[in-house]
Each structure stands twice: as structure tokens, then as C-alpha cells.
Design a protein around this motif. Structure first.
Motif, short mmCIF file in Angstrom:
data_model
loop_
_atom_site.label_atom_id
_atom_site.label_comp_id
_atom_site.label_asym_id
_atom_site.label_seq_id
_atom_site.Cartn_x
_atom_site.Cartn_y
_atom_site.Cartn_z
N ASP A 181 6.95 1.33 -3.00
CA ASP A 181 6.38 -0.13 -2.42
C ASP A 181 5.03 0.41 -1.78
OD1 ASP A 181 8.52 -0.98 -4.04
OD2 ASP A 181 9.41 -2.15 -2.94
N LEU A 182 5.49 1.16 -0.40
CA LEU A 182 4.45 0.90 0.88
C LEU A 182 3.36 1.58 -0.18
CD1 LEU A 182 3.20 1.32 3.48
CD2 LEU A 182 4.28 3.84 3.10
N ALA A 183 3.24 3.02 -1.47
CA ALA A 183 2.19 3.31 -1.39
C ALA A 183 1.42 1.55 -2.62
CB ALA A 183 2.42 4.33 -2.61
N ALA A 184 2.08 1.15 -3.14
CA ALA A 184 1.37 0.22 -4.15
C ALA A 184 0.18 -0.95 -2.53
CB ALA A 184 2.01 -0.44 -4.85
N ARG A 185 1.20 -0.62 -1.87
CA ARG A 185 0.64 -1.75 -0.85
C ARG A 185 -1.12 -0.95 0.01
NH1 ARG A 185 5.86 -2.55 0.78
NH2 ARG A 185 5.14 -1.35 2.69
N LEU A 186 -0.49 0.30 0.46
CA LEU A 186 -2.08 0.97 0.51
C LEU A 186 -2.74 0.98 -0.47
CD1 LEU A 186 -0.08 3.85 2.56
CD2 LEU A 186 -1.01 1.63 3.65
N LEU A 187 -2.75 1.16 -1.55
CA LEU A 187 -3.51 1.41 -2.65
C LEU A 187 -4.21 0.01 -3.32
CD1 LEU A 187 -1.70 3.61 -5.09
CD2 LEU A 187 -3.48 4.24 -3.94
N ASP A 188 -3.87 -0.83 -2.88
CA ASP A 188 -4.64 -1.81 -2.98
C ASP A 188 -5.14 -2.53 -1.75
OD1 ASP A 188 -2.87 -2.78 -5.38
OD2 ASP A 188 -1.40 -3.93 -4.34
N THR A 189 -4.83 -2.29 -0.56
CA THR A 189 -5.82 -2.60 0.48
C THR A 189 -6.60 -1.37 1.01
OG1 THR A 189 -3.75 -2.89 1.64
CG2 THR A 189 -6.14 -2.14 3.52
N LEU A 190 -6.71 -0.23 0.12
CA LEU A 190 -7.49 0.89 -0.22
C LEU A 190 -9.20 0.03 -0.72
CD1 LEU A 190 -8.27 3.35 1.77
CD2 LEU A 190 -6.90 5.00 -0.55
N ARG A 191 -8.44 -0.37 -2.41
CA ARG A 191 -9.12 -0.99 -3.08
C ARG A 191 -9.69 -1.89 -3.12
NH1 ARG A 191 -9.98 -0.94 -8.56
NH2 ARG A 191 -7.33 0.44 -9.54
N THR A 192 -8.78 -3.14 -1.70
CA THR A 192 -10.05 -4.13 -0.97
C THR A 192 -11.18 -3.79 -0.46
OG1 THR A 192 -7.62 -5.57 -1.98
CG2 THR A 192 -9.49 -6.28 0.13
N GLN A 193 -10.56 -3.29 0.76
CA GLN A 193 -11.94 -2.67 1.87
C GLN A 193 -13.00 -1.41 1.48
OE1 GLN A 193 -9.01 -0.83 5.19
NE2 GLN A 193 -9.76 1.43 4.34
#
Length: 427
Positions: A10-22
Motif C-alpha cells: 500500500d505504501l508503494a502504491a501511494r508513493l508511485l502515485d505521488t511520483l507520477r503526479t509530481q
């Protein structure tokens, strides 16, 4: 067989989503090496590490290290990681999935109260994508003290500014760039998780793969064919010095040579790209007087790379003579092939079998920072994650269930006590 704790997916998914957004650029993601995009990714991972109460440090070349202390801190460290930069308008998972997988492993261990025998470090590596600076594995080579002083004068492809200026803009002292931060004898193993950048795992229907070796490369990034501009209707074939025709004949000869070598079972891929004429001079009714291109040749065999280098140069000179043109290759760059550690490959296969994970052995056609670790004598392995639509494009498509399978295998191999026969090295 003891099983390591589950990674925090779950942490990995959140970080990947944030990384894509930024890092979304309107088409794909762009995380420019030693630029704002890559730096934002490093800041994101450092913040996440601090929230997990993990140790962090940055070396003099800008590489980031995130560590979960082990029970015996004198033992050689177990390392994982990858790069956080991307090609322009690339995908979100190339490189970043490996760094985030490592952090997810440490987060899962923290949550389970698990402490490894030795320190485990996740490394976020700078500037792996040589599309920015014409240098293979810039960040990882700098970490081992393998770069030359002239590296600071390398100019970034998009800005034209030298590396030293990009470092200074990030408050990284150019004088310290390339100081060795890693000692091979103090690293027990390095395992890099990475998306596969080809179709093998998709074709075989398997979520993960175990890499056997990484192809090396030879490259001419700034080739130029020079002829003579002329009227397209008034100049007969025998009088033409057509740069486009010369380059096309050369490319066709290389393709035939590649096809022949492949038929004999040789490991080789050949790519000619960035083909362009001068838009300020070339026109619809002109014979082209110049053409720029690049070539990228890769193989697991150093001997074959050298043979093909001689062949491509000889064929180019012959075509230039036959077409009354001139070819300038420019400087040669490239990287050495690297074999993964046989013991770690076997151990990964055993761990996968115990988990019921289908993970075939396979070579890597693309280059990875793991090659630098292997060439420094560090026991090195790689885990591939299935990825649709290839890589270096916005369509990269890694499914989180596949990522979870590969991250679990990464957790197992980092926790596993599989010391080399030389242990303890450097202690």
C-alpha cells in the motif's frame, strides 16, 4: 524455510502515485537527471524514510541511502535500489519501482518488528538514464569513485549546461563529485528490482523473472554523414553525393549483418536512431547534403561488440567511398556486459519455488546500475517485474499484484542468510 515479512505494498502504491503526479509532463513523466524532476523524487523518498524512522544519508555525488540497521552492524551491508531519473516523457516505473520496492520491504519489516542480521540499505541512484548526460551509469560509477574529472564538463542534452552547473544548482559541491562512497568489500550483495523493458514475461505469462546477465553496449551518439546539397531534379544518380542515400545503404547493410549473426545464435541488438537532416538547409526539392544519426549496439559478449564495431565502421567507410560522401563517427561510448552472481540466481530460484512464484531465468537487454556493482566484484542479482508496452514511453504498465510478487521475492533474498564463501569480507 523461514519467510521474510511482507512488503508494504500500500505504501508503494501511494508513493508511485505521488511520483507520477509530481513528475507528469502532460504526456509521460520526466525526471531530469541532476535536475528538478529527479530531485523531487529524491526528496519524496527521503521524507518517506524519515516517517519510517529509517537512517538516511546522501553521498557527495547526490546518491541517497536509506538504511534499516541490522543486529550486527559490523557485517557487510545488504543493498537494493535503482534509479529515480527517467527519460523525457517516459514511464513512471522504470527505475523508480526498484527504489520504492526496497523502501516497501523495509517498511514491512518495521511493521512486523523484524530486524535483519546485517544492515539493509536502499540506494536511490542518480543519473542512470544516459539520455541526459552522455555517460553510462553516472550516479553508480560516481558512488564507487570510478568517474573522471572531465565528467564535470559533460553537457546535459536538453540544457547544454555542464554537469558542474547542474550539481551546483542542487547544492551539490562539484569538487566532491565522484568521491568513493561505496567499498565493494563492505557490500554483501546488491539486488536490483526493475520492470522488464521487453515482452518476455508478458509472453510467458509470468509475473517476475530472475536476470542472468546484463548486455553491454557500444554507442556512437553523434554520427554525421556529409555529402553535397543539390537540385533533386537536375542531378543524375552518378553525380550525387546524397547523405541520406549513403546512410540508408549503411543501415541496410548493418541490418543484414545483424540478421546473419542472429541466425547463428549470437546475442546482439542493433538500433540506429535520431536520424535527421538540417531543417534550415534541406528541402523537398533538394538532395540532402548532411544527415545526423546515432547507433546503439548491445550484446552480452564483449568480443562480439568489438567485432561488430569493426564491421559497422568498415561498412560505413565502404559506403562513403561508393557514394562520394564522408562519415564522421564522433566519440564512442558504451558499457561492459555484466554477469549476475550464480549463487544468488540459484537462491532466488529456490525462494521463488518455495513461494510458488513462477520466475524464469532470463537475460537483460537493457543496461542497469546492477552492472556496475557486478563489475566491482559485488555479488549482484536482479529481479524483473512484468510490464506491458515496453519502457521509455508513457505506456509502461506494471500491475501492482505483479509488483507485490517481485517485492516479496526481494524481501526474501535480502533477509536470507546466504553468505558468500568469502564472508566476512573487509571486516
Amino acid at each position: 524455510m523461514n519467510r521474510a515479512p511482507d512488503p508494504d505494498i500500500d505504501l508503494a502504491a501511494r508513493l508511485l502515485d505521488t511520483l507520477r503526479t509530481q513528475s507528469f509532463d502532460g504526456l509521460g513523466v520526466t525526471r531530469d537527471a541532476f535536475g528538478a524532476g529527479e530531485q523531487r523524487a529524491h526528496d519524496l523518498l527521503r521524507t518517506a524514510a524519515h516517517a519510517l524512522d529509517l537512517e538516511t544519508r546522501t553521498d557527495t555525488s547526490g546518491n541517497l541511502y536509506i538504511t534499516l540497521p541490522g543486529r550486527d552492524r559490523d557485517r557487510p551491508v545488504r543493498m537494493t535500489g535503482s534509479h529515480l531519473d527517467s527519460v523525457p516523457a517516459g514511464g513512471n516505473f522504470d527505475g523508480a519501482a526498484g527504489v520504492i520496492a526496497g523502501l516497501a520491504v523495509l517498511a514491512g519489516w518495521r511493521a512486523a518488528g523484524y530486524q535483519p542480521q546485517a544492515d539493509v540499505t536502499v540506494m536511490a541512484i542518480r543519473a542512470e538514464e544516459s539520455t541526459w548526460f552522455p555517460y553510462s551509469y553516472l550516479g553508480s560509477k560516481a558512488a564507487f569513485g570510478l568517474v573522471e574529472a572531465a565528467t564535470l564538463d559533460l553537457r546535459r542534452a536538453d540544457t547544454g549546461r555542464p554537469l558542474r552547473e547542474h550539481l551546483a544548482a542542487l547544492s551539490i559541491d562539484p569538487a566532491g563529485f565522484g568521491q568513493a562512497a561505496l567499498q565493494p568489500a563492505r557490500i554483501d550483495r546488491f539486488v536490483e528490482l526493475h520492470i522488464e523493458q521487453g515482452p518476455t514475461l508478458v509472453d510467458t505469462g509470468t509475473p517476475a523473472g530472475i536476470v542472468t546477465g546484463i548486455r553491454g553496449s557500444l554507442r556512437y551518439r553523434t554520427m554525421r554523414w556529409t555529402g553535397e546539397y543539390a537540385h533533386s531534379g537536375a542531378v543524375a544518380r552518378r553525380h550525387r553525393r546524397d547523405a541520406v542515400r549513403a546512410a540508408a545503404l549503411w543501415m541496410a547493410e548493418l541490418d543484414r549483418a545483424w540478421e546473419t549473426l542472429e541466425a547463428f545464435g549470437e546475442d546482439l541488438v542493433v538500433t540506429v536512431g535520431q536520424v535527421s537532416t538540417n531543417p534550415e538547409q534541406h528541402a523537398f526539392s533538394k538532395v540532402a547534403g548532411e544527415l545526423d544519426c546515432c547507433i546503439d549496439v548491445r550484446s552480452i559478449s564483449p568480443a562480439l561488440l568489438e567485432r561488430f564495431d569493426r564491421l559497422l565502421r568498415a561498412r560505413a567507410e565502404a559506403v562513403a567511398q561508393a557514394t562520394s560522401t564522408h562519415v564522421d563517427f564522433g566519440p564512442r561510448t558504451g558499457s561492459l556486459p555484466a554477469a549476475m552472481d550464480a549463487g544468488l540466481i540459484a537462491r532466488l530460484a529456490t525462494l521463488a519455488q518455495h513461494r510458488g512464484i513462477a520466475a524464469p531465468a532470463m537475460p537483460s537487454g537493457a543496461g542497469h546500475d546492477a552492472a556496475v556493482f557486478a563489475q566491482q566484484g559485488v555479488r549482484t542479482a536482479m529481479i524483473f517485474v512484468r510490464n506491458r508496452h515496453g519502457s521509455h514511453n508513457p505506456q509502461e504498465a506494471m500491475d501492482m499484484p505483479d509488483f507485490a510478487v517481485a517485492a516479496q521475492l526481494l524481501s526474501d533474498i535480502l533477509a536470507d542468510d546466504c553468505p558468500s564463501t568469502e564472508y566476512p569480507r573487509g571486516s
